[in-house]
Write a protein that holds these residues in place. Structure first.
Motif, mmCIF file in Angstrom:
data_model
loop_
_atom_site.group_PDB
_atom_site.id
_atom_site.type_symbol
_atom_site.label_atom_id
_atom_site.label_comp_id
_atom_site.label_asym_id
_atom_site.label_seq_id
_atom_site.Cartn_x
_atom_site.Cartn_y
_atom_site.Cartn_z
ATOM 1 N N LEU A 17 -15.378 -55.455 -35.419
ATOM 2 C CA LEU A 17 -15.899 -54.434 -36.339
ATOM 3 C C LEU A 17 -17.416 -54.536 -36.491
ATOM 4 O O LEU A 17 -17.976 -55.647 -36.479
ATOM 5 N N HIS A 18 -18.033 -53.408 -36.655
ATOM 6 C CA HIS A 18 -19.463 -53.387 -36.970
ATOM 7 C C HIS A 18 -19.591 -53.124 -38.471
ATOM 8 O O HIS A 18 -19.253 -52.041 -38.943
ATOM 9 N N LEU A 19 -20.072 -54.151 -39.198
ATOM 10 C CA LEU A 19 -20.085 -54.080 -40.662
ATOM 11 C C LEU A 19 -21.486 -54.314 -41.233
ATOM 12 O O LEU A 19 -21.712 -55.239 -42.027
ATOM 13 N N LEU A 40 -23.768 -62.104 -34.968
ATOM 14 C CA LEU A 40 -24.926 -61.381 -34.450
ATOM 15 C C LEU A 40 -24.695 -59.881 -34.547
ATOM 16 O O LEU A 40 -23.583 -59.404 -34.337
ATOM 17 N N GLY A 41 -25.744 -59.151 -34.832
ATOM 18 C CA GLY A 41 -25.667 -57.689 -34.852
ATOM 19 C C GLY A 41 -24.655 -57.151 -35.838
ATOM 20 O O GLY A 41 -24.126 -56.060 -35.645
ATOM 21 N N SER A 42 -24.377 -57.905 -36.889
ATOM 22 C CA SER A 42 -23.392 -57.502 -37.922
ATOM 23 C C SER A 42 -22.022 -57.193 -37.328
ATOM 24 O O SER A 42 -21.291 -56.352 -37.832
ATOM 25 N N ILE A 43 -21.681 -57.873 -36.253
ATOM 26 C CA ILE A 43 -20.377 -57.671 -35.619
ATOM 27 C C ILE A 43 -19.441 -58.817 -35.993
ATOM 28 O O ILE A 43 -19.803 -59.994 -35.889
ATOM 29 N N TYR A 44 -18.268 -58.455 -36.442
ATOM 30 C CA TYR A 44 -17.286 -59.432 -36.922
ATOM 31 C C TYR A 44 -15.934 -59.186 -36.267
ATOM 32 O O TYR A 44 -15.513 -58.035 -36.104
ATOM 33 N N GLN A 79 -30.174 -57.574 -34.351
ATOM 34 C CA GLN A 79 -30.338 -57.056 -35.711
ATOM 35 C C GLN A 79 -30.820 -55.600 -35.696
ATOM 36 O O GLN A 79 -30.299 -54.742 -36.407
ATOM 37 N N LEU A 80 -31.813 -55.330 -34.849
ATOM 38 C CA LEU A 80 -32.384 -53.982 -34.793
ATOM 39 C C LEU A 80 -31.382 -53.001 -34.180
ATOM 40 O O LEU A 80 -31.257 -51.860 -34.631
ATOM 41 N N LEU A 81 -30.645 -53.468 -33.166
ATOM 42 C CA LEU A 81 -29.617 -52.609 -32.554
ATOM 43 C C LEU A 81 -28.525 -52.276 -33.567
ATOM 44 O O LEU A 81 -27.989 -51.169 -33.577
ATOM 45 N N SER A 82 -28.211 -53.260 -34.410
ATOM 46 C CA SER A 82 -27.217 -53.017 -35.451
ATOM 47 C C SER A 82 -27.686 -51.891 -36.379
ATOM 48 O O SER A 82 -26.921 -50.995 -36.731
ATOM 49 N N ILE A 138 -39.003 -59.507 -27.092
ATOM 50 C CA ILE A 138 -38.048 -59.552 -28.200
ATOM 51 C C ILE A 138 -36.951 -60.571 -27.930
ATOM 52 O O ILE A 138 -36.427 -60.668 -26.813
ATOM 53 N N SER A 139 -36.657 -61.365 -28.962
ATOM 54 C CA SER A 139 -35.590 -62.360 -28.848
ATOM 55 C C SER A 139 -34.250 -61.642 -28.943
ATOM 56 O O SER A 139 -34.164 -60.517 -29.451
ATOM 57 N N SER A 140 -33.208 -62.319 -28.491
ATOM 58 C CA SER A 140 -31.868 -61.751 -28.553
ATOM 59 C C SER A 140 -31.458 -61.528 -30.005
ATOM 60 O O SER A 140 -30.925 -60.487 -30.359
ATOM 61 N N LYS A 141 -31.754 -62.495 -30.848
ATOM 62 C CA LYS A 141 -31.349 -62.421 -32.251
ATOM 63 C C LYS A 141 -31.977 -61.217 -32.960
ATOM 64 O O LYS A 141 -31.291 -60.458 -33.641
ATOM 65 N N GLU A 142 -33.279 -61.040 -32.782
ATOM 66 C CA GLU A 142 -33.951 -59.915 -33.430
ATOM 67 C C GLU A 142 -33.428 -58.585 -32.866
ATOM 68 O O GLU A 142 -33.161 -57.650 -33.613
ATOM 69 N N ALA A 143 -33.266 -58.548 -31.544
ATOM 70 C CA ALA A 143 -32.788 -57.312 -30.912
ATOM 71 C C ALA A 143 -31.405 -56.935 -31.438
ATOM 72 O O ALA A 143 -31.134 -55.765 -31.718
#
Lengths: 340, 340
Positions: free
Chosen positions: A172-174, A208-212, A281-284, A274-279
């Motif tokens: 899920l994207h939350l 990562l990316g608010s994905i659960y 977050q922004l993609l989310s 851009i780092s993977s972590k930041e990307a």
């Protein structure tokens, strides 16, 4: 062949994917912890034949891959695409995978269990994922005898999987439940229902990316259908909460909401490093923007697919060479500038 | 009529503007601190006539404005455009300005001194600014008698201006000297040479957008030409340092440099809410990008002009109404999305 995660409209759904995993072991071989290299090879051959010697349309869709021969980058990319598990990346003893050409079904051989059948469908399609896994399970069982106990059900290497051997999960994207911190209480309450919440790459991974991932923890004493039904019910409630909080925020903090989304879009479109972590977050944020009709952009792939493509293994595969961290940050930025 | 700050190529220069300010007082009136309202009005009338009754091409370019009648927003916008000083915004006693139509010369009446003649030119043009101010000074002196002492020179309200009554200054964009922290030691060393460094809006103002004013502190015991020459010499060294550090950083940290600039560009182009302070910082990065040939963008106005336009007074003037802080943040973002 289009992969399941390449589906165009995926960004409009809170549920990214529905997944079924079945743990199976063959009666005549020792469990993985005790099996010899010789026996491991025999086991792989036996299951491979069970699939590949069937002259059915289904079996012809599978490709056999010996994992021990693959490069670290290739295996990492397979992990990032949820084809194989982290356990198989560094495994020295014989292990292999049979992978359906759209990557929706993969059968892992000599993982924690002799067989791990996994079936993924894009979006909210757990019934379809279950049918696909069940079909493969039946196909294999025509040729081999599973370790099965009439009281316990399917026997597994780890007792937490014994019974159905089933793990059903939704990805899920939350983003709004995460931003408001409500995700924590949801995560805690899930255990009361025999469910658990994990990050994008399973057990112990960071969200990562608010994905659960939400999945069942209990495999014993319930039928497959009961497990799937209670997962569906809980997930429906979580989706409803995410939607409701998004609507509220969009209504009462319209400009802050839009500002957050458009800034993330602007950075992804323009950054040079851009780092993977930041990307992630922004993609989310961008996915939230598309899903909530705030952002009228059409990325070249769905955001979840882009999230997989910016991971280290996929990125190196795309460039055709090994890259160090700062080289990856450059390539990731270039890719994102182009696809977003 | 094009204003001096609307010059298209301004972004390619470290020097944004060159400014001359002359402080003058009329012999027959008491200094500002002691002058009556009646005398203030007479003084304004006398200087206004000195300019406006001259039937020369020059005098026809000036417009007379009574500052007491203007709204707070209009006066704030004039301050933001460096036409008037902060002192004049809240002044209750009669004060006025004669403003040349391209805003390059303004004569303030009843400021700290009876007259403040200021002349601004875009870019590195202090000689031209000096000639323009000198011409106006001569024109006025044909009709009035200045308070002048043969030993001290021009007498002024504050002794720090006595002598030449001259303040010569350059407005510089020094983003890399600021980012690297070197600006502090430069600022400190300037006082040894009788010079001082200030922010965008003069004495006590914060250095917004990495813009710094460098000006002479000493007005006595040196000729106008000597003061201007030493300011030129010091400024040339500062410009050289800014250029050199930019080149070095661009060479050895190419991607970090580009990343910083492009991210700032992306945010300005996409944000929906933005404070003046953040916008100034991001605009400074974009100006650095244009000046260093990293960013090939053509904003609808030069960045310095945009910096003035996003200030509170100008923004409200543009919208034609009073705006509260969050309304300004919205309007500012909309304007920036459009012009950048």
């Amino acid at each position: 062949m289009t992969k399941w995660y390449e589906e165009k409209d995926l960004d409009k759904q809170t549920v990214i994917s529905s997944r079924i995993r079945l743990a199976r072991n063959l009666k005549k071989y020792p469990f993985s912890a005790a099996i010899s290299e010789e026996k491991s090879k025999q086991l792989i051959e036996e299951v491979k034949n069970a699939i590949k010697n069937e002259r059915t349309f289904l079996s012809e869709m599978f490709e056999y891959t010996e994992l021990n021969n693959l490069s670290y980058e290739d295996k990492t990319a397979m992990l990032e695409n949820h084809i194989i598990s982290a356990d198989l990346i560094n495994k020295k003893s014989p292990c292999a995978a049979l992978i359906q050409n759209d990557e929706s079904v993969s059968i892992l051989l000599n993982e924690e269990d002799h067989l791990r059948i996994q079936s993924i469908c894009a979006g909210y399609n757990i019934d379809k994922a279950w049918q696909n896994a069940d079909k493969i399970d039946d196909l294999i069982e025509e040729s081999v005898e599973y370790a099965f106990d009439k009281n316990y059900g399917y026997l597994t290497a780890c007792p937490t999987n014994t019974g159905t051997g089933l793990r059903a999960s939704f990805m899920l994207h939350l983003p709004m439940l995460e931003k408001t911190g409500r995700i924590r209480s949801i995560s805690q309450s899930l255990s009361k229902f025999g469910m658990t919440m994990r990050g994008l790459y399973g057990e112990g991974s960071e969200p990562l990316g608010s994905i659960y991932q939400i999945s069942n923890q209990i495999t014993l004493g319930k039928s497959e259908e009961e497990i799937i039904d209670s997962l569906k019910n809980l997930t429906a409630q979580i989706i409803e909460q995410e939607k409701s909080i998004t609507e509220q925020y969009k209504k009462y903090h319209k400009l802050e909401f839009e500002d957050m989304i458009f800034r993330s879009y602007g950075i992804l479109k323009n950054c040079k490093l851009i780092s993977s972590k930041e990307a992630m977050q922004l993609l989310s944020d961008v996915r939230l923007g598309i899903n909530s009709d705030v952002l009228k952009t059409s990325p070249k792939a769905n955001i979840y697919n882009i999230m997989m493509n910016i991971q280290s293994g996929n990125l190196q595969k795309r460039c055709g060479k090994t890259l160090n961290e700062s080289e990856r940050d450059i390539q990731r930025a270039q890719y994102l500038n182009d696809v977003i």
